[in-house]
Design an enzyme around this catalytic site. Structure first.
Site, PDB file in Angstrom:
ATOM      1  N   CYS A  99      -0.671   4.261   2.432  1.00 27.55           N
ATOM      2  CA  CYS A  99      -0.669   4.095   3.892  1.00 27.55           C
ATOM      3  C   CYS A  99      -0.356   2.636   4.233  1.00 27.55           C
ATOM      4  O   CYS A  99       0.803   2.240   4.169  1.00 27.55           O
ATOM      5  CB  CYS A  99      -1.953   4.604   4.533  1.00 27.55           C
ATOM      6  SG  CYS A  99      -3.497   4.061   3.806  1.00 27.55           S
ATOM      7  N   SER A 100      -1.355   1.874   4.561  1.00 30.59           N
ATOM      8  CA  SER A 100      -1.062   0.503   5.006  1.00 30.59           C
ATOM      9  C   SER A 100      -2.259  -0.396   4.787  1.00 30.59           C
ATOM     10  O   SER A 100      -2.502  -1.301   5.574  1.00 30.59           O
ATOM     11  CB  SER A 100      -0.692   0.518   6.487  1.00 30.59           C
ATOM     12  OG  SER A 100      -1.743   1.162   7.202  1.00 30.59           O
ATOM     13  N   CYS A 101      -3.043  -0.143   3.750  1.00 30.06           N
ATOM     14  CA  CYS A 101      -4.222  -0.968   3.492  1.00 30.06           C
ATOM     15  C   CYS A 101      -3.778  -2.426   3.322  1.00 30.06           C
ATOM     16  O   CYS A 101      -2.759  -2.697   2.685  1.00 30.06           O
ATOM     17  CB  CYS A 101      -4.956  -0.470   2.252  1.00 30.06           C
ATOM     18  SG  CYS A 101      -5.565   1.217   2.463  1.00 30.06           S
ATOM     19  N   CYS A 144       0.891  -1.157   0.000  1.00 26.65           N
ATOM     20  CA  CYS A 144       0.000   0.000   0.000  1.00 26.65           C
ATOM     21  C   CYS A 144       0.926   1.203   0.000  1.00 26.65           C
ATOM     22  O   CYS A 144       1.579   1.483   1.003  1.00 26.65           O
ATOM     23  CB  CYS A 144      -0.904   0.021   1.234  1.00 26.65           C
ATOM     24  SG  CYS A 144      -1.878   1.544   1.337  1.00 26.65           S
TER      25      CYS A 144
END
Lengths: 123, 233
Positions: free
Chosen positions: B133-135, B130
């Site tokens: 961000c951090s999906c 991602c």
């Protein structure tokens, strides 16, 4: 630097959250999303912006700095939407600090129940 | 450094008004010399105000933490991969539209996201990142590891995926192309790693034990069977 630890379901897992407050801020955010305060794409857009901004000054390692960015995003989001005005957040934080510092070791830490006492404590 | 135990003061249902000691292995009768770290107090302040306004329920926070700490993890995804390896019809349905298939197993996205399964083959190796961000497919893999959230991985996975794979100890044949999938809030990816040789007839449970978290992100491969004989199905 990235780690190369291979950690599958069968091996000893890394802790899911390395600090309790990481878990707590995560849970508050997920809960607010699930109760309809905001949708997840809106959260992700705000969080991405914080990460991008914070990443300009230093390379984020995905640990504490990641959750600090998360917390910063949630604080701003709650402030901008009027749900948690910064002065309220500061007052309650000061009240918690005071409660920790004045509670004898071994006893649970309580906030004064009365809102007004929080204001006076933080004044 | 102050060490806080999981399930300590931050994880209790009454956390908005009451907190256990962060270091309650001592019972001396003196005031706290150590405050929780500053961000922990900021979180507590948010939580307290939101609770007082009726916007959050401390018991629900506890449930969310328990779910992500104890009930959701890579074993969910490993089971899905193993089922795909073992059952051609499940495999077909999973690749066609994974979201309802995994939801049927009880793995649904609480944030309303779609899950897409991408399969590794001799020709293509898939890898997930991602960049913003951090999906991550939480219902299938739990909370992402620190490296997945780091700037280094997020930047390099797209720019130099083969070097990143090498850092993880994965070397692919030159003929295998690497496809990098960039997750979003709405779309999360699950890599179906290649099924190891010598696992014909294995049960779903035995197959699932070969599926590592990293193999489902694409930064690892499935484990090889440790014994030449397949275990009983």
């Amino acid at each position: 630097m990235m780690t190369t630890t291979e950690s599958g379901p069968a091996s000893a897992p890394e802790p899911v959250f390395s600090e309790p407050w990481h878990a707590q801020v995560f849970a508050v955010t997920v809960h607010l999303n699930e109760t309809g305060c905001f949708d997840w794409p809106e959260w992700a857009a705000r969080f991405s912006k914080t990460l991008a901004r914070n990443g300009l000054n230093k390379e984020l390692d995905g640990g504490d700095d990641y959750f600090l960015a998360w917390l910063e995003t949630l604080e701003k989001f709650m402030a901008e939407t009027g749900r948690v005005p910064p002065d309220q957040a500061h007052a309650v934080k000061a009240a918690w600090e005071q409660a920790y510092l004045t509670t004898p070791h071994g006893a649970p830490v309580h906030l004064p129940a009365d809102q007004s006492s929080i204001s006076s404590t933080s004044a | 450094m102050v060490v806080f135990g999981i399930g300590g003061w931050t994880g209790r249902a009454a956390a908005s008004q009451t907190a256990d000691m962060p270091h309650d292995h001592h019972d001396h009768d003196h005031a706290h010399a150590l405050l929780p770290p500053d961000p922990a107090l900021r979180v507590k302040a948010l939580e307290t105000v939101l609770t007082r306004k009726g916007l959050i329920d401390p018991a629900a926070l506890e449930e969310i933490i328990d779910t992500y700490q104890n009930r959701i993890g890579p074993r969910n995804g490993a089971r899905v991969v193993a089922m795909a390896w073992a059952d051609p019809e499940f495999h077909r349905q999973l690749l066609e539209d994974a979201t309802p298939v995994v939801a049927d197993l009880g793995f649904f996205g609480r944030q309303g996201e779609h899950i897409v399964a991408v399969e590794n083959t001799e020709d293509v190796h898939n890898m997930v990142v991602c960049t913003l961000c951090s999906c991550y497919p939480w219902p299938l893999l739990g909370i992402p590891p620190g490296w997945y959230k780091s700037d280094a991985y997020r930047a390099r996975a797209v720019r130099e995926p083969r070097k990143v794979l090498a850092d993880f100890g994965v070397t692919l044949p030159k003929e295998t192309s690497v496809r990098v999938w960039d997750s979003t809030a709405e779309m999360r990816y699950l890599v179906i790693p290649r099924r190891p040789e010598g696992t014909d007839g294995w049960s779903v449970d035995d197959l699932a034990a070969l599926v590592t978290r990293d193999s489902m992100i694409g930064t690892g491969l499935a484990k090889l069977p440790t014994t030449p004989e397949a275990p009983a199905a």
